[in-house]
Design a protein around this motif. Structure first.
Motif, short mmCIF file in Angstrom:
data_model
loop_
_atom_site.label_atom_id
_atom_site.label_comp_id
_atom_site.label_asym_id
_atom_site.label_seq_id
_atom_site.Cartn_x
_atom_site.Cartn_y
_atom_site.Cartn_z
N ARG A 19 0.72 -1.05 -0.15
CA ARG A 19 0.03 -0.09 -0.01
C ARG A 19 0.92 1.22 -0.19
O ARG A 19 1.84 1.23 0.06
CB ARG A 19 -0.88 -0.04 1.11
N ASN A 20 0.19 2.52 -0.27
CA ASN A 20 0.74 3.84 -0.13
C ASN A 20 1.94 3.85 -0.81
O ASN A 20 1.95 3.43 -2.09
CB ASN A 20 1.07 3.92 1.35
N ILE A 21 3.19 4.58 -0.32
CA ILE A 21 4.23 4.74 -1.18
C ILE A 21 4.86 3.55 -1.78
O ILE A 21 5.14 3.31 -2.81
CB ILE A 21 5.14 5.55 -0.37
N ARG A 23 3.36 0.87 -2.53
CA ARG A 23 2.41 0.22 -3.76
C ARG A 23 2.79 1.18 -4.91
O ARG A 23 3.01 0.51 -6.16
CB ARG A 23 1.11 0.39 -3.20
N GLU A 46 -3.10 -7.72 0.44
CA GLU A 46 -2.66 -6.52 -0.08
C GLU A 46 -1.44 -6.75 -0.92
O GLU A 46 -1.55 -6.19 -2.16
CB GLU A 46 -1.95 -5.53 1.20
N ASP A 193 -0.12 12.55 1.64
CA ASP A 193 -1.39 12.24 1.58
C ASP A 193 -1.63 10.50 1.09
O ASP A 193 -1.63 10.43 -0.08
CB ASP A 193 -2.37 12.98 0.70
N THR A 194 -1.75 9.81 1.86
CA THR A 194 -1.78 8.20 1.38
C THR A 194 -2.99 7.81 0.99
O THR A 194 -3.29 6.61 0.50
CB THR A 194 -1.09 7.33 2.46
N SER A 195 -4.15 8.65 1.25
CA SER A 195 -5.55 8.25 0.79
C SER A 195 -5.60 8.47 -0.71
O SER A 195 -6.81 7.91 -1.16
CB SER A 195 -6.44 9.33 1.35
N ASP A 196 -4.53 9.04 -1.41
CA ASP A 196 -4.99 9.32 -2.71
C ASP A 196 -3.71 8.93 -3.67
O ASP A 196 -2.55 9.64 -3.81
CB ASP A 196 -5.33 10.76 -3.08
N ALA A 197 -3.69 7.76 -3.70
CA ALA A 197 -2.23 7.07 -4.20
C ALA A 197 -2.21 7.44 -5.68
O ALA A 197 -0.95 7.68 -6.24
CB ALA A 197 -2.41 5.51 -4.42
N TYR A 216 1.73 13.32 -2.61
CA TYR A 216 1.24 12.16 -3.21
C TYR A 216 2.21 10.91 -3.11
O TYR A 216 3.52 11.04 -3.65
CB TYR A 216 0.51 12.46 -4.48
N PRO A 217 1.85 9.76 -2.96
CA PRO A 217 2.79 8.53 -3.13
C PRO A 217 3.60 8.64 -4.49
O PRO A 217 4.60 8.12 -4.67
CB PRO A 217 1.78 7.23 -2.98
#
Length: 249
Positions: A19-21, A23, A46, A193-197, A216-217
């Motif tokens: 996930r996140n960065i 991913r 995941e 902001d890890t909610s918006d990859a 952003y990631p």
């Protein structure tokens, strides 16, 4: 950024990439043609989801579970990666553990648990990857830390110490491996902001970041993209801050 498929024939391991960065970085490297090992400590769903996203888009990927802070688990991870994809020539040590505890109250177990992931992990993974990179006469190692390691944060003595230790490892390896065409660098993310990859939606204004927003990631993925590029042959041992101007160094 690199041209499409510029990493054909390369094998990448991105730790903590479910996930996140992590991913975003795994997906970017796959889009450039690298075969990618997607690592998560225990969350198989995941890791498998990122693996599927890559393979559904025509890429090669394998999900590998393992705690990078465990020497034996890292060994097992590399055996699986080498048996399915080949030798790792791009390593992104992204996995990190952040826990809050004042140093005066911190147990030895708490100290060691954080250091095992944040410092032992990059050591174990780098040590396992280096022989294959030397054989290929090409390699890229990217270690990832965090802004608070530079600024300091209460309750994060173990986190800050471990992340700064990984920067020391980065600098030592950059000298040690330069003759083998292996470049080693360090990326320091700021607030993200890890909610918006995808980075497709605007984030609220953030007053303490000069550019006025969270990162952003995909912007860390872009930095990795640049540093692992076959066209980058002269940047090594460097610490790259990606923080929108929140900290200058």
């Amino acid at each position: 950024m690199q041209n499409s498929q510029s990493l054909n024939g390369k094998v990448a391991l991105v730790t903590g990439s479910g996930r996140n960065i992590g991913r975003a970085t795994a997906l970017r490297l796959a889009s450039l043609g690298a075969a990618v090992a997607v690592n998560a400590r225990t969350n198989e769903s995941e890791a498998k989801s990122v693996e599927k996203e890559i393979t559904d888009n025509g890429g090669q990927a394998v999900a590998v579970l393992g705690n990078v802070g465990s020497e034996s688990e890292v060994k097992s991870m590399f055996e699986k990666i080498e048996g399915t994809l080949g030798n790792v020539t791009i390593l992104v040590n992204n996995a990190g553990l952040r826990e809050d505890q004042f140093t005066s109250q911190m147990t030895t177990e708490e100290w060691r648990r954080v250091l095992s992931v944040n410092l032992d992990g990059p050591f174990y993974c780098s040590r396992a990857a280096i022989p294959g990179m030397i054989e290929a006469d090409w390699g890229r190692i990217i270690n990832v830390s965090g802004l608070n390691s530079f600024k300091g944060k209460d309750g994060w003595g173990h986190v800050c110490a471990s992340k700064m230790g990984a920067i020391g490892l980065t600098r030592a390896l950059s000298i040690e491996l330069a003759a083998n065409n292996i470049l080693v660098n360090h990326i320091v993310p700021g607030a993200f902001d890890t909610s918006d990859a995808s980075g497709s939606n605007p984030t609220p204004v953030v007053t303490n970041i000069p550019v006025g927003r969270l990162g952003y990631p995909v912007e860390i993925a872009s930095a990795v993209d640049f540093l692992v590029s076959p066209e980058n042959n002269f940047i090594t041992g460097q610490t790259i801050h990606v923080n929108g101007g929140a900290f200058t160094y």
